[in-house]
Design a protein around this motif. Structure first.
Motif, PDB file in Angstrom:
ATOM      1  N   VAL A 136       0.848  -1.198   0.000  1.00 25.97           N
ATOM      2  CA  VAL A 136       0.000   0.000   0.000  1.00 25.97           C
ATOM      3  C   VAL A 136       0.880   1.242   0.000  1.00 25.97           C
ATOM      4  CG1 VAL A 136      -1.632   1.371   1.368  1.00 25.97           C
ATOM      5  CG2 VAL A 136      -1.984  -1.098   1.108  1.00 25.97           C
ATOM      6  N   ASN A 137       1.893   1.257   0.864  1.00 25.30           N
ATOM      7  CA  ASN A 137       2.786   2.398   0.965  1.00 25.30           C
ATOM      8  C   ASN A 137       3.524   2.640  -0.347  1.00 25.30           C
ATOM      9  OD1 ASN A 137       5.534   3.755   1.936  1.00 25.30           O
ATOM     10  ND2 ASN A 137       3.891   4.225   3.386  1.00 25.30           N
ATOM     11  N   GLN A 138       3.913   1.556  -1.008  1.00 23.86           N
ATOM     12  CA  GLN A 138       4.590   1.672  -2.294  1.00 23.86           C
ATOM     13  C   GLN A 138       3.665   2.335  -3.318  1.00 23.86           C
ATOM     14  OE1 GLN A 138       5.672  -2.119  -3.978  1.00 23.86           O
ATOM     15  NE2 GLN A 138       7.170  -1.211  -5.338  1.00 23.86           N
ATOM     16  N   LYS A 139       2.372   1.990  -3.277  1.00 27.42           N
ATOM     17  CA  LYS A 139       1.424   2.545  -4.238  1.00 27.42           C
ATOM     18  C   LYS A 139       1.135   4.020  -3.956  1.00 27.42           C
ATOM     19  CE  LYS A 139      -2.915   1.821  -6.569  1.00 27.42           C
ATOM     20  NZ  LYS A 139      -3.666   3.032  -6.350  1.00 27.42           N
ATOM     21  N   VAL A 140       0.930   4.386  -2.689  1.00 28.77           N
ATOM     22  CA  VAL A 140       0.564   5.773  -2.383  1.00 28.77           C
ATOM     23  C   VAL A 140       1.769   6.697  -2.330  1.00 28.77           C
ATOM     24  CG1 VAL A 140      -1.532   5.084  -1.162  1.00 28.77           C
ATOM     25  CG2 VAL A 140       0.564   5.484   0.136  1.00 28.77           C
ATOM     26  N   GLY A 141       2.963   6.115  -2.276  1.00 23.44           N
ATOM     27  CA  GLY A 141       4.180   6.922  -2.239  1.00 23.44           C
ATOM     28  C   GLY A 141       4.869   6.810  -0.901  1.00 23.44           C
ATOM     29  N   ALA A 142       6.152   6.571  -0.952  1.00 24.31           N
ATOM     30  CA  ALA A 142       6.915   6.326   0.269  1.00 24.31           C
ATOM     31  C   ALA A 142       6.918   7.526   1.208  1.00 24.31           C
ATOM     32  CB  ALA A 142       8.351   5.924  -0.073  1.00 24.31           C
ATOM     33  N   SER A 143       6.706   8.729   0.684  1.00 22.43           N
ATOM     34  CA  SER A 143       6.705   9.905   1.557  1.00 22.43           C
ATOM     35  C   SER A 143       5.354  10.105   2.245  1.00 22.43           C
ATOM     36  CB  SER A 143       7.073  11.158   0.761  1.00 22.43           C
ATOM     37  OG  SER A 143       6.099  11.379  -0.242  1.00 22.43           O
ATOM     38  N   THR A 144       4.350   9.316   1.859  1.00 21.50           N
ATOM     39  CA  THR A 144       3.027   9.400   2.474  1.00 21.50           C
ATOM     40  C   THR A 144       2.960   8.441   3.653  1.00 21.50           C
ATOM     41  OG1 THR A 144       2.059   9.885   0.329  1.00 21.50           O
ATOM     42  CG2 THR A 144       0.560   9.155   2.050  1.00 21.50           C
ATOM     43  N   ARG A 145       2.663   8.972   4.809  1.00 27.25           N
ATOM     44  CA  ARG A 145       2.529   8.110   5.987  1.00 27.25           C
ATOM     45  C   ARG A 145       1.142   7.491   6.004  1.00 27.25           C
ATOM     46  NH1 ARG A 145       6.230   9.647  10.508  1.00 27.25           N
ATOM     47  NH2 ARG A 145       7.685  11.104   9.577  1.00 27.25           N
ATOM     48  N   LEU A 146       1.063   6.224   6.352  1.00 27.46           N
ATOM     49  CA  LEU A 146      -0.229   5.545   6.378  1.00 27.46           C
ATOM     50  C   LEU A 146      -0.996   5.824   7.663  1.00 27.46           C
ATOM     51  CD1 LEU A 146       0.601   2.075   4.818  1.00 27.46           C
ATOM     52  CD2 LEU A 146      -0.246   4.138   3.711  1.00 27.46           C
ATOM     53  N   GLY A 147      -0.299   6.104   8.740  1.00 25.00           N
ATOM     54  CA  GLY A 147      -0.988   6.336  10.000  1.00 25.00           C
ATOM     55  C   GLY A 147      -1.651   5.077  10.509  1.00 25.00           C
ATOM     56  N   GLN A 148      -2.703   5.236  11.282  1.00 23.23           N
ATOM     57  CA  GLN A 148      -3.448   4.107  11.840  1.00 23.23           C
ATOM     58  C   GLN A 148      -4.283   3.498  10.721  1.00 23.23           C
ATOM     59  OE1 GLN A 148      -4.425   1.489  13.204  1.00 23.23           O
ATOM     60  NE2 GLN A 148      -4.607   2.126  15.323  1.00 23.23           N
ATOM     61  N   ALA A 149      -3.893   2.321  10.259  1.00 19.45           N
ATOM     62  CA  ALA A 149      -4.534   1.686   9.096  1.00 19.45           C
ATOM     63  C   ALA A 149      -6.002   1.355   9.332  1.00 19.45           C
ATOM     64  CB  ALA A 149      -3.768   0.420   8.709  1.00 19.45           C
ATOM     65  N   ASN A 150      -6.415   1.171  10.568  1.00 19.00           N
ATOM     66  CA  ASN A 150      -7.804   0.787  10.829  1.00 19.00           C
ATOM     67  C   ASN A 150      -8.808   1.809  10.324  1.00 19.00           C
ATOM     68  OD1 ASN A 150      -7.170  -1.646  11.931  1.00 19.00           O
ATOM     69  ND2 ASN A 150      -7.195  -0.933  14.030  1.00 19.00           N
ATOM     70  N   TRP A 151      -8.454   3.104  10.321  1.00 17.49           N
ATOM     71  CA  TRP A 151      -9.365   4.116   9.791  1.00 17.49           C
ATOM     72  C   TRP A 151      -9.723   3.781   8.347  1.00 17.49           C
ATOM     73  CZ3 TRP A 151     -11.865   7.608  12.588  1.00 17.49           C
ATOM     74  CH2 TRP A 151     -11.348   7.969  13.828  1.00 17.49           C
ATOM     75  N   VAL A 152      -8.733   3.390   7.565  1.00 14.01           N
ATOM     76  CA  VAL A 152      -8.965   3.104   6.154  1.00 14.01           C
ATOM     77  C   VAL A 152      -9.585   1.718   5.982  1.00 14.01           C
ATOM     78  CG1 VAL A 152      -7.889   2.899   3.872  1.00 14.01           C
ATOM     79  CG2 VAL A 152      -7.098   4.646   5.471  1.00 14.01           C
ATOM     80  N   LEU A 153      -9.160   0.729   6.761  1.00 12.70           N
ATOM     81  CA  LEU A 153      -9.695  -0.627   6.624  1.00 12.70           C
ATOM     82  C   LEU A 153     -11.207  -0.657   6.827  1.00 12.70           C
ATOM     83  CD1 LEU A 153      -6.985  -2.719   8.504  1.00 12.70           C
ATOM     84  CD2 LEU A 153      -7.373  -2.599   6.028  1.00 12.70           C
ATOM     85  N   TYR A 154     -11.682  -0.005   7.890  1.00 10.20           N
ATOM     86  CA  TYR A 154     -13.118  -0.043   8.168  1.00 10.20           C
ATOM     87  C   TYR A 154     -13.903   0.805   7.170  1.00 10.20           C
ATOM     88  CZ  TYR A 154     -12.544  -2.880  12.287  1.00 10.20           C
ATOM     89  OH  TYR A 154     -12.270  -3.929  13.128  1.00 10.20           O
TER      90      TYR A 154
END
Length: 176
Positions: A83-101
């Motif tokens: 996921v990080n590779q797709k959105v860009g390495a400089s983009t932090r994913l943060g708490q993934a649960n926000w996006v998962l739900y």
């Protein structure tokens, strides 16, 4: 469901990302799991196949197997690396649960519902909470979020491609 122990301790409160889900709405505490990955450790032939150092080279190589959270946790970290590779390495994913739900609601095909079975596990006879059938009591799988399989198993390709990273970055400063 979170109980944080059996000695009258206060449970973890239900986080905002977990609200609005059928089973998860029936209580006020943090429910786990969030997603399902293979957690077996060889029982019933279920395991993660790996090639350790000097395991797989040549025509007579051997494959080792591992399981449990020791294998599932790094596997999910690898999924988040994609996921990080797709959105860009400089983009932090943060708490993934926000996006998962959120994905479970907006792109449900990113998860495969597991609606049969349960997560009861084999136990040693006479050990605490071990039933007469040598299994600990577990939770049943079912449609929607459930305490056996969470949101379901992950379709990695769809999860990576449907990942909606529209969160706003925040910053905090501390001073004495």
């Amino acid at each position: 469901a979170s109980s944080l122990g059996n000695e009258g301790q206060i449970a973890y409160s239900k986080p905002p990302w977990q609200q609005e889900f059928s089973l998860s709405d029936t209580d006020t505490v943090r429910d786990i799991p969030d997603v399902s990955l293979l957690a077996a450790n060889g029982r019933y032939g279920a395991l993660w196949a790996i090639c350790g150092e000097n395991d797989c080279p040549g025509s007579n190589g051997t494959i080792s197997g591992v399981g449990g959270t020791s294998a599932s946790t790094p596997a999910f970290a690898g999924i988040l690396a994609l996921v990080n590779q797709k959105v860009g390495a400089s983009t932090r994913l943060g708490q993934a649960n926000w996006v998962l739900y959120k994905l479970a609601q907006t792109a449900p095909s990113a998860f495969h519902q597991i609606d049969t079975g349960n997560n009861s596990v084999y136990c040693t006879a006479q050990s605490p909470n071990c039933g007469a059938n040598d299994f600990l009591t577990g939770y049943n799988a079912g449609t929607g979020y459930n305490l056996a399989t969470g949101l379901g198993s992950v379709d990695i390709s769809k999860l990576v491609n449907d990942w909606d990273y529209s969160l706003t970055a925040t910053s905090t400063s501390l001073s004495l």
